[in-house]
Design an enzyme around this catalytic site. Structure first.
Site, short mmCIF file in Angstrom:
data_model
loop_
_atom_site.label_atom_id
_atom_site.label_comp_id
_atom_site.label_asym_id
_atom_site.label_seq_id
_atom_site.Cartn_x
_atom_site.Cartn_y
_atom_site.Cartn_z
N ASP A 120 0.71 -1.24 -0.03
CA ASP A 120 0.01 0.03 0.00
C ASP A 120 0.80 1.18 -0.10
OD1 ASP A 120 -2.11 -1.84 0.30
OD2 ASP A 120 -1.86 -1.57 2.50
N GLU A 161 -11.32 0.36 -2.34
CA GLU A 161 -10.63 1.06 -1.16
C GLU A 161 -9.47 1.74 -1.77
OE1 GLU A 161 -9.39 -2.21 1.29
OE2 GLU A 161 -8.04 -3.06 -0.23
#
Length: 792
Positions: A49, A238
């Site tokens: 991420d 997301e």
């Protein structure tokens, strides 16, 4: 504007001074540069991420679990901090577990999710950290600041919480996970006017936007959770990030759809808006605020959301056949996503930064960077290959004409890779092969492709092809329906050249001590065929079936011969194969676990209870239940385990047999664990990761090996599980049935000083359930031996 930084000196991202800006109007031809482009040098890092911020001449990536890294050229990275499970003394904080104690306590976890860092106008760096319980949206998102990008960061407190009961951040509303956000995955950014914002959210009620106070880094008061932009009803959306592009005048909202694991089907999508607050629309004009899961369908409904957003990238494979350049299955990504972005202020070039997994490597992930451009319709298109120092300049027709591999990313959310098909780009502008259509250069490197009646607009650009290990040509284009095509030029030999390439590439691995069936390829590059002959079908048949001699018999020998043919050319390759005879089992230790931790074989000292980690002291004695397979059984309550004697196994051949009755199945939890070190271990996992569909698996790291069985153990019932490792060959059995067989298993336990345990390791949630009749063997058991042990 530069990503997340105040004005600064341009970073040196050009190669040998030859490369120029990557805008669609960019300048000199790369097809005939004044000097050849050099081969790139890559140094890779692990930051899940990743989120990008600049500091001086360095570009930093911050991500989940406390990991971070930096680079000055987007190719050669240096790891700064690693996963908290491996490095609890994280250098980003003086004491991360003390500093963020309130967050860890609220989220009921010991790790962090996707951190984001931005530089505030006063020069301080603001880190938006977050943590989530994992099985629910109980999360906390907070702020820490530092005078320097590498810390130490000082906590300023929690800003937002989710997953609470009886209240929420919206005054007067009770938290509802279907419409309120999970407060994770933040991305702070400046708009066209220099105002600070933060977009965030994952699954649950979707993606939300907050206006921030640039002086403090905190949300302006009175916003609650902020403005809803996308998602809801637990849709799998997301990892938002927002980028403003001054040339098009749009804000681009990048998102990740699907699940992040190897079977999650993670992909990257984008929508855009003229206003930072939305509404954000996709290429078909769909308002992303309305994109959410259908509440009447099962949780995490992907079917309802997958038609929406412009899909820029997903799991894909530019495959290679035997004899093609390169190694392995080819080049591609598995579940790429959680993007960030960077625009070089000196050249104007744009880059997408993300994490990716890779074909055949399980959950291993690394940071990747790809160059981006805006197409004629104002949508971003992403290079099909990682950034290697290139830019996009003038493309000539000869650079395009030839054979290509084409990947259609589609719009579905799927773990299945989009596999490349073969096409040809003709001199007259025709596209033939697996698709039918036309191509046309519309600028220096911009192009329009019509494929099976659908129009795609994008660019041709130089790419570094890792299989060719050379510079080549690629293309990237997106349709008005939001579908992306990627392509790379291919090289396909024929005739004698193909035969020679296949013969050089053909390998059966180490055949000097075979114990499992062999995989015999039957085709290769350019339509090459391979046929097999054997000198002894009773030892190795032409389909690769191996028959081992019995105990006490000599090893068997056979010769396999491959005949390789293409266009009249022919060659033969012979392989001498030694098939090892079966050997009698050698018992190392056995634990009946009937009220005692003693070794029934008498070879080792008693096992001892542990705490929640393999080296943690026990809080009390071991406990047992009366209704085991044969008498009593060991009971583990999910907070403790049992340390088996050190040195129980040393070598490349061993077997483990035990009975399990789980009360709960939690990801990564070990039932039997053996390790030489935290980076060399073997683990029997009752519930594997998403890459094996959550099935029981034999796992090894950090040379990752995922031996999934395709079967889950039932709760509250006894199951027999065994695994056999024999000099790189691995077999896993459940209730006596062979559920996995493979080769290439890591040699993790050949050295001295190995440690072993039941129910615990150094990292994961301990096993909860019962264990009985453990036996460990310093030899490879035969299937008949396993079947006998599996008989209650």
């Amino acid at each position: 504007m530069t990503r997340r930084a105040r004005p600064r000196t341009a970073l040196a991202l050009t190669t040998a001074g030859l490369l120029v800006a990557g805008a669609l109007s960019a300048g000199p031809a790369w097809a005939q540069p004044p000097a050849p482009l050099p081969a790139p040098v890559f140094d890779d890092v692990t930051v899940h991420d990743p989120s990008i911020v600049t500091s001086g001449e360095h570009i930093w990536a911050f991500g989940s679990h406390g990991a971070s890294a930096h680079t000055s050229d987007l190719m050669s990275w240096q790891q700064y901090t690693t996963d908290l499970s491996q490095e609890p003394d994280n250098a980003l904080f003086d004491d991360i577990y003390t500093e963020l104690a309130e967050t860890f306590e609220w989220a009921r976890t010991s790790t962090l999710w996707a951190a984001d860092v931005i530089q505030l106008p006063d020069g301080r760096y603001a880190m938006y950290y977050n943590a989530c319980e994992g099985s629910s949206p109980r999360s906390a998102l907070g702020l820490a600041t530092s005078d320097t990008v590498d810390g130490p960061y000082e906590n300023q407190g929690i800003l937002l919480k989710s997953g609470m009961q009886g209240e929420s951040e919206n005054p007067g509303e009770v938290y509802d996970a279907r419409r309120h956000p999970n407060t994770v995955d933040p991305d702070a950014f400046y708009d066209a006017d220099g105002k600070l914002w933060m977009v965030y959210g994952s699954y649950s009620g979707g993606i939300f936007l907050l206006e921030m106070d640039a002086a403090t880094g905190e949300p302006l008061p009175g916003q609650g959770y902020g403005t809803h932009l996308v998602g809801g009803n637990h849709s799998r959306i997301e990892a938002p990030t927002i980028q403003y592009d001054a040339e098009t005048g749009y804000y681009y909202l990048d998102l990740s759809f699907g699940g992040l694991g190897v079977t999650g089907g993670y992909d990257v999508r984008v929508a855009r808006s003229k206003a930072v607050t939305g509404p954000y629309l996709d290429a078909q004009g769909n308002d992303m605020r309305e994109v959410k899961a259908d509440p009447s369908l099962p949780l995490f409904d992907d079917v309802t959301i997958e038609p929406y957003g412009v899909k820029l990238m997903g799991g894909h494979l530019f495959g290679r056949e035997l004899g093609d350049p390169g190694t392995g299955a080819g080049t591609g990504y598995v579940s790429p996503g959680h993007t960030s972005w960077y625009r070089d202020p000196g050249t104007g070039r744009m880059f997408m930064v993300f994490h990716a997994r890779f074909p055949g490597t399980g959950e291993l992930h690394e940071v990747r960077v790809h160059q981006m451009w805006m197409n004629a319709d104002g949508w971003p298109v992403v290079s099909p290959m990682r950034y290697a120092g290139e830019t996009a300049g003038k493309v000539k027709r000869d650079d395009v004409v030839g054979t290509w591999q084409l990947v259609d990313m589609g719009k579905d959310i799927t773990a299945a890779a989009a596999e490349a098909s073969d096409v040809s780009f003709g001199k007259t502008g025709r596209i033939t092969g697996s698709v039918d259509g036309d191509w046309k250069l519309t600028g220096q490197h911009s192009a329009t492709l019509t494929v099976d009646g659908v129009v795609y607009r994008g660019v041709f650009a130089p790419v570094w092809d890792p299989d060719l290990e050379a510079w080549s040509t690629g293309f990237t284009a997106v349709s008005e329906g939001g579908v992306t095509l990627w392509g790379r030029k291919s090289v396909e030999p024929a005739g004698a050249a193909a035969v020679d390439a296949v013969a050089a590439d053909l390998s059966l691995g180490d055949t000097s001590g075979v114990t499992v069936d062999l995989a015999l390829p039957t085709s290769g590059t350019g339509g090459t065929t391979i046929t097999w002959a054997t000198s002894d079908a009773g030892t190795v048949d032409v389909d690769g079936t191996v028959t081992r001699p019995g105990i006490g018999e000599p090893d068997a020998h056979a010769t396999l011969t491959a005949t390789i043919e293409n266009g009249g050319a022919e060659a033969s390759v012979a392989f001498d194969v030694v098939v090892l005879a079966r050997t009698p089992g050698v018992l190392a230790g056995a634990w009946a676990l009937d009220g005692s931790l003693a070794d029934a074989a008498g070879a080792f000292a008693d096992a001892v209870p542990t705490g929640e980690r393999i080296d943690a002291p026990a809080a009390g004695p071991a406990t047992f239940v009366a209704d085991g397979i044969d008498g009593g059984a060991l009971h583990l309550d999910g907070t403790a385990g049992v340390r088996l004697p050190d040195g129980l196994v040393q070598g490349s051949s061993y077997s483990v047999s035990l009975w399990l009755r789980p009360e709960a199945l939690t990801p990564y939890t070990t039932a039997f664990f053996g390790a030489a070190s935290p980076t060399s271990w073997v683990s029997l996992v009752p519930r594997g990761h998403d890459g094996v569909g959550g099935s029981t698996m034999l796992w090894s790291g950090a040379q990752w090996y995922d031996a999934g069985t395709g079967r889950s153990l039932p709760l509250g019932e006894w199951s027999h599980v065994a695994f056999v490792v024999d000099s790189g060959a691995a077999s896993v059995y459940i209730d006596g049935e062979l559920r996995f067989q493979g080769t290439g298993f890591p040699d993790a336990l050949s050295g001295p000083g190995n440690v072993f345990a039941l129910g615990v390791n150094w990292w994961d949630t301990p096993f909860r359930g019962d264990v009985d009749e453990l036996s460990v063997w310093s030899s490879a058991l035969a299937p008949d031996d396993v079947a006998q042990l599996a008989a209650p």
